[in-house]
Write an enzyme that holds these catalytic residues in place. Structure first.
Site, mmCIF file in Angstrom:
data_model
loop_
_atom_site.group_PDB
_atom_site.id
_atom_site.type_symbol
_atom_site.label_atom_id
_atom_site.label_comp_id
_atom_site.label_asym_id
_atom_site.label_seq_id
_atom_site.Cartn_x
_atom_site.Cartn_y
_atom_site.Cartn_z
ATOM 1 C CD GLU A 1 -9.773 -37.089 11.096
ATOM 2 O OE1 GLU A 1 -10.699 -36.354 11.452
ATOM 3 O OE2 GLU A 1 -9.601 -38.231 11.554
ATOM 4 N NE ARG B 1 -9.194 -54.255 9.998
ATOM 5 C CZ ARG B 1 -8.785 -53.306 10.845
ATOM 6 N NH1 ARG B 1 -8.354 -53.621 12.052
ATOM 7 N NH2 ARG B 1 -8.802 -52.043 10.472
#
Lengths: 184, 184
Positions: free
Chosen positions: A108, A71
């Site tokens: 994560e 993006r």
């Protein structure tokens, strides 16, 4: 819902914030995903977004705009074109042909990696890093490291959206961050 | 080295063509990879590239520019912004949040899939499809299918580079293709 930053808010920011769609439970349960594709469907909002960045960086001697796949590839090039800077794509592994430098970063669960072409930037280049959103700051931190390892000076990181509760700003080695909207 | 197409050649095309780097044996042996990142490092060449497309499509009633992930995200948005059209990212699976439509297409070994958001285009909209390069035409064909399934009219496909020996032009269901250069 995304909202503008405090203080004297540019009148264009309200429309930009309102054009961003929040999609619950994507990519997994519990995550409220900030979807900028609806901003891109609104030509005025998209133009205003780019204009806000361009107004900030024009005449500041920025020679490089680095955009983070994917993006960052949408927002970075229009800024680069308007300010006359090079555009440098920072990519996931094995996408860039030829010689690259790599920077790992922590997710994560597990790690990921960002790559930049050798020779894309030089010492003396003044660089912006652009992405649609800053969350934990891990990706932006990796991006900055790539540019600095190649000798460029990172002037600022620029994102449309910040998730301030994730404190990504603190991961940027003291580099400034400019965002248009915050989402809590 | 990339070769220019028409006899009446816009002088900007030569610079664009010479800014593209060919990387041998990427992503695998025998493939001469057309690397547009060096074009992006030349602000004049990048601007000229965008301008050539914008000049062609301005004032043609185009309301949608669809860019194929990921390099179509670099060339599509500047065109969309300049002509006042929406930008629609066409993405690999599981990247777009919310409801999508999918189109499978054939690779040399196996298949791949392109997705578009439901509701991104409306019936009757006039669309461009943008990517950096057309090779076999499989990806562009899938992109055209997605837009047509949603009721849009695909006006043209636009790429910087064509590899004409791979006959991708024949896969476009009769839709016109506009390119800046060929590479043999």
């Amino acid at each position: 819902m995304a909202c503008g930053k405090d203080g004297e808010q540019d009148p264009r920011i309200g429309g930009i914030a309102a054009s961003i769609r929040v999609v619950p439970d994507f990519p997994k349960k519990g995550i409220m995903f900030q979807d900028i594709t609806t901003l891109l469907l609104d030509p005025k909002a998209f133009k205003n977004t780019v204009d806000l960045f361009v107004e900030r960086y024009i005449g500041k001697d920025v020679s490089v705009v680095a955009g983070i796949e994917a993006r960052g590839f949408i927002f970075g090039p229009p800024i680069a074109l308007a300010i006359g800077a090079k555009f440098v794509p920072l990519r996931k592994p094995r996408k860039l042909p030829g010689e690259v430098i790599s920077e790992k970063y922590v997710l994560e669960y597990g790690t990921d990696c960002l790559e930049m072409h050798v020779g894309a930037v030089q010492s003396g280049d003044r660089a912006l890093v652009v992405d649609d959103l800053i969350a934990t700051g891990g990706t932006l931190c990796a991006a900055m490291n790539l540019l600095e390892r190649a000798g460029a000076e990172v002037i600022e990181c620029a994102c449309v959206i910040e998730l301030p509760e994730l404190k990504g700003r603190e991961k940027l080695n003291g580099k400034p961050l400019y965002v248009l909207v915050e989402s809590r």
